[in-house]
Design a protein around this motif. Structure first.
Motif, PDB file in Angstrom:
ATOM      1  N   THR A  56     -19.687  15.443   2.071  1.00  0.00           N
ATOM      2  CA  THR A  56     -21.021  15.270   2.638  1.00  0.00           C
ATOM      3  C   THR A  56     -21.055  13.988   3.455  1.00  0.00           C
ATOM      4  O   THR A  56     -20.146  13.151   3.351  1.00  0.00           O
ATOM      5  N   VAL A  57     -22.108  13.817   4.238  1.00  0.00           N
ATOM      6  CA  VAL A  57     -22.270  12.579   5.009  1.00  0.00           C
ATOM      7  C   VAL A  57     -22.268  11.379   4.072  1.00  0.00           C
ATOM      8  O   VAL A  57     -21.624  10.364   4.344  1.00  0.00           O
ATOM      9  N   GLU A  58     -22.979  11.489   2.952  1.00  0.00           N
ATOM     10  CA  GLU A  58     -23.035  10.380   1.989  1.00  0.00           C
ATOM     11  C   GLU A  58     -21.639  10.058   1.454  1.00  0.00           C
ATOM     12  O   GLU A  58     -21.295   8.894   1.263  1.00  0.00           O
ATOM     13  N   GLN A  59     -20.847  11.089   1.209  1.00  0.00           N
ATOM     14  CA  GLN A  59     -19.502  10.868   0.674  1.00  0.00           C
ATOM     15  C   GLN A  59     -18.580  10.226   1.709  1.00  0.00           C
ATOM     16  O   GLN A  59     -17.906   9.240   1.409  1.00  0.00           O
ATOM     17  N   ILE A  60     -18.549  10.775   2.913  1.00  0.00           N
ATOM     18  CA  ILE A  60     -17.582  10.264   3.890  1.00  0.00           C
ATOM     19  C   ILE A  60     -17.978   8.919   4.478  1.00  0.00           C
ATOM     20  O   ILE A  60     -17.161   8.262   5.124  1.00  0.00           O
ATOM     21  N   THR A  61     -19.200   8.483   4.224  1.00  0.00           N
ATOM     22  CA  THR A  61     -19.580   7.124   4.626  1.00  0.00           C
ATOM     23  C   THR A  61     -19.481   6.147   3.459  1.00  0.00           C
ATOM     24  O   THR A  61     -19.871   4.988   3.581  1.00  0.00           O
ATOM     25  N   ASP A  62     -18.923   6.609   2.343  1.00  0.00           N
ATOM     26  CA  ASP A  62     -18.600   5.747   1.204  1.00  0.00           C
ATOM     27  C   ASP A  62     -17.115   5.394   1.349  1.00  0.00           C
ATOM     28  O   ASP A  62     -16.254   6.283   1.290  1.00  0.00           O
ATOM     29  N   PRO A  63     -16.784   4.104   1.582  1.00  0.00           N
ATOM     30  CA  PRO A  63     -15.391   3.731   1.825  1.00  0.00           C
ATOM     31  C   PRO A  63     -14.401   4.188   0.753  1.00  0.00           C
ATOM     32  O   PRO A  63     -13.293   4.627   1.080  1.00  0.00           O
ATOM     33  N   GLU A  64     -14.790   4.108  -0.516  1.00  0.00           N
ATOM     34  CA  GLU A  64     -13.863   4.538  -1.567  1.00  0.00           C
ATOM     35  C   GLU A  64     -13.620   6.046  -1.478  1.00  0.00           C
ATOM     36  O   GLU A  64     -12.481   6.505  -1.531  1.00  0.00           O
ATOM     37  N   TYR A  65     -14.696   6.814  -1.318  1.00  0.00           N
ATOM     38  CA  TYR A  65     -14.553   8.263  -1.234  1.00  0.00           C
ATOM     39  C   TYR A  65     -13.716   8.659  -0.014  1.00  0.00           C
ATOM     40  O   TYR A  65     -12.797   9.462  -0.115  1.00  0.00           O
ATOM     41  N   SER A  66     -14.051   8.100   1.144  1.00  0.00           N
ATOM     42  CA  SER A  66     -13.353   8.508   2.368  1.00  0.00           C
ATOM     43  C   SER A  66     -11.878   8.124   2.330  1.00  0.00           C
ATOM     44  O   SER A  66     -11.016   8.889   2.777  1.00  0.00           O
ATOM     45  N   THR A  67     -11.577   6.969   1.760  1.00  0.00           N
ATOM     46  CA  THR A  67     -10.172   6.562   1.624  1.00  0.00           C
ATOM     47  C   THR A  67      -9.445   7.489   0.663  1.00  0.00           C
ATOM     48  O   THR A  67      -8.329   7.938   0.940  1.00  0.00           O
ATOM     49  N   THR A  68     -10.084   7.794  -0.461  1.00  0.00           N
ATOM     50  CA  THR A  68      -9.471   8.691  -1.441  1.00  0.00           C
ATOM     51  C   THR A  68      -9.231  10.071  -0.832  1.00  0.00           C
ATOM     52  O   THR A  68      -8.181  10.681  -1.058  1.00  0.00           O
ATOM     53  N   ALA A  69     -10.183  10.547  -0.025  1.00  0.00           N
ATOM     54  CA  ALA A  69     -10.018  11.844   0.638  1.00  0.00           C
ATOM     55  C   ALA A  69      -8.839  11.792   1.613  1.00  0.00           C
ATOM     56  O   ALA A  69      -8.019  12.719   1.671  1.00  0.00           O
ATOM     57  N   PHE A  70      -8.740  10.703   2.377  1.00  0.00           N
ATOM     58  CA  PHE A  70      -7.611  10.551   3.296  1.00  0.00           C
ATOM     59  C   PHE A  70      -6.298  10.533   2.520  1.00  0.00           C
ATOM     60  O   PHE A  70      -5.333  11.215   2.886  1.00  0.00           O
ATOM     61  N   LEU A  71      -6.229   9.746   1.445  1.00  0.00           N
ATOM     62  CA  LEU A  71      -5.003   9.618   0.662  1.00  0.00           C
ATOM     63  C   LEU A  71      -4.628  10.934  -0.018  1.00  0.00           C
ATOM     64  O   LEU A  71      -3.442  11.252  -0.144  1.00  0.00           O
ATOM     65  N   LYS A  72      -5.630  11.705  -0.435  1.00  0.00           N
ATOM     66  CA  LYS A  72      -5.361  13.021  -1.022  1.00  0.00           C
ATOM     67  C   LYS A  72      -4.663  13.901   0.017  1.00  0.00           C
ATOM     68  O   LYS A  72      -3.699  14.600  -0.294  1.00  0.00           O
ATOM     69  N   GLY A  73      -5.150  13.843   1.246  1.00  0.00           N
ATOM     70  CA  GLY A  73      -4.493  14.583   2.324  1.00  0.00           C
ATOM     71  C   GLY A  73      -3.091  14.074   2.584  1.00  0.00           C
ATOM     72  O   GLY A  73      -2.160  14.862   2.807  1.00  0.00           O
ATOM     73  N   LEU A  74      -2.915  12.757   2.536  1.00  0.00           N
ATOM     74  CA  LEU A  74      -1.598  12.164   2.775  1.00  0.00           C
ATOM     75  C   LEU A  74      -0.601  12.597   1.700  1.00  0.00           C
ATOM     76  O   LEU A  74       0.549  12.925   2.007  1.00  0.00           O
ATOM     77  N   LYS A  75      -1.049  12.624   0.441  1.00  0.00           N
ATOM     78  CA  LYS A  75      -0.176  13.040  -0.666  1.00  0.00           C
ATOM     79  C   LYS A  75       0.332  14.467  -0.472  1.00  0.00           C
ATOM     80  O   LYS A  75       1.411  14.813  -0.948  1.00  0.00           O
ATOM     81  N   GLN A  76      -0.440  15.278   0.215  1.00  0.00           N
ATOM     82  CA  GLN A  76      -0.061  16.677   0.414  1.00  0.00           C
ATOM     83  C   GLN A  76       0.946  16.867   1.555  1.00  0.00           C
ATOM     84  O   GLN A  76       1.436  17.966   1.769  1.00  0.00           O
ATOM     85  N   VAL A  77       1.236  15.796   2.270  1.00  0.00           N
ATOM     86  CA  VAL A  77       2.199  15.861   3.368  1.00  0.00           C
ATOM     87  C   VAL A  77       3.588  15.577   2.796  1.00  0.00           C
ATOM     88  O   VAL A  77       3.875  14.449   2.384  1.00  0.00           O
ATOM     89  N   ASP A  78       4.428  16.608   2.755  1.00  0.00           N
ATOM     90  CA  ASP A  78       5.776  16.425   2.228  1.00  0.00           C
ATOM     91  C   ASP A  78       6.535  15.372   3.028  1.00  0.00           C
ATOM     92  O   ASP A  78       6.616  15.456   4.248  1.00  0.00           O
ATOM     93  N   GLY A  79       7.061  14.371   2.319  1.00  0.00           N
ATOM     94  CA  GLY A  79       7.890  13.352   2.949  1.00  0.00           C
ATOM     95  C   GLY A  79       7.139  12.354   3.803  1.00  0.00           C
ATOM     96  O   GLY A  79       7.736  11.680   4.639  1.00  0.00           O
TER      97      GLY A  79
END
Length: 195
Positions: free
Chosen positions: A133-156
């Protein structure tokens, strides 16, 4: 016997102290000219290793911006979220470089006509693309965690150049632009990882 051991230890400590006091001023004026061809390197154990932060070297010309207090707070929030996610300093470099490219480390709300679709926050994530949500992605901790979750899914991802790892998560129209922030991101992680 214990008294004798204590006197011996105190005596040794006293000699060491006196030697330091007397040698201190002399050592301060000693000639410390380095030997030709050598370089003195000061290493701080609490600083991340640069070879781990930028394992491939920087790619292309580097950009740098001066940061204000809000941007430094964003850096610290990204680092805190990276640690909380159990990821290392390299992940923080990738995240900070990505945020530098996407928002210059500013937690942006909706920019009206200047907005890229519905992109918002530090990483310019889009609610319509499932980032939250807008509230979530404008929360620095949430948005960073979402980015890192995506990064973890990238093999290598750990073995990829920064721009490739960031682009795989972000799917930007300008995939090569992340690379220009790698040095500043590494410098910021070095400065703030243990602060």
């Amino acid at each position: 016997m214990t008294s004798m051991l204590r006197k011996t230890v105190l005596g040794i400590a006293g000699v060491a102290f006196a030697g330091g006091v007397f040698a201190g001023p002399v050592a301060a004026h000693a000639d410390v000219t380095p030997v030709a061809g050598t370089t003195a390197v000061a290493v701080q154990a609490d600083k991340p290793d640069t070879s781990k932060l930028i394992p491939h070297g920087v790619q292309g010309a580097q950009s740098r911006i001066d940061l204000d207090g809000e941007q430094v707070a964003s850096v610290k929030a990204i680092i805190a979220a990276t640690k909380k996610a159990g990821m290392d300093e390299r992940a923080a470099v990738v995240a900070i470089a990505t945020s530098l490219q996407e928002s210059k480390l500013e937690n942006l709300g909706h920019l009206g006509d200047r907005n890229d679709h519905d992109s918002q926050g530090l990483f310019q994530q889009r609610p319509s693309s499932g980032w939250g949500t807008v509230e979530q992605i404008t929360d620095p901790e949430y948005s960073t965690t979402a980015f890192l979750k995506g990064l973890k899914q990238v093999d290598g991802w750990q073995d990829m150049p920064l721009t490739e790892a960031a682009q795989t998560v972000q799917v930007s129209a300008y995939p090569d632009h992340y690379a220009q922030w790698e040095q500043q991101a590494a410098d910021l992680v070095t400065q703030h990882w243990n602060s």
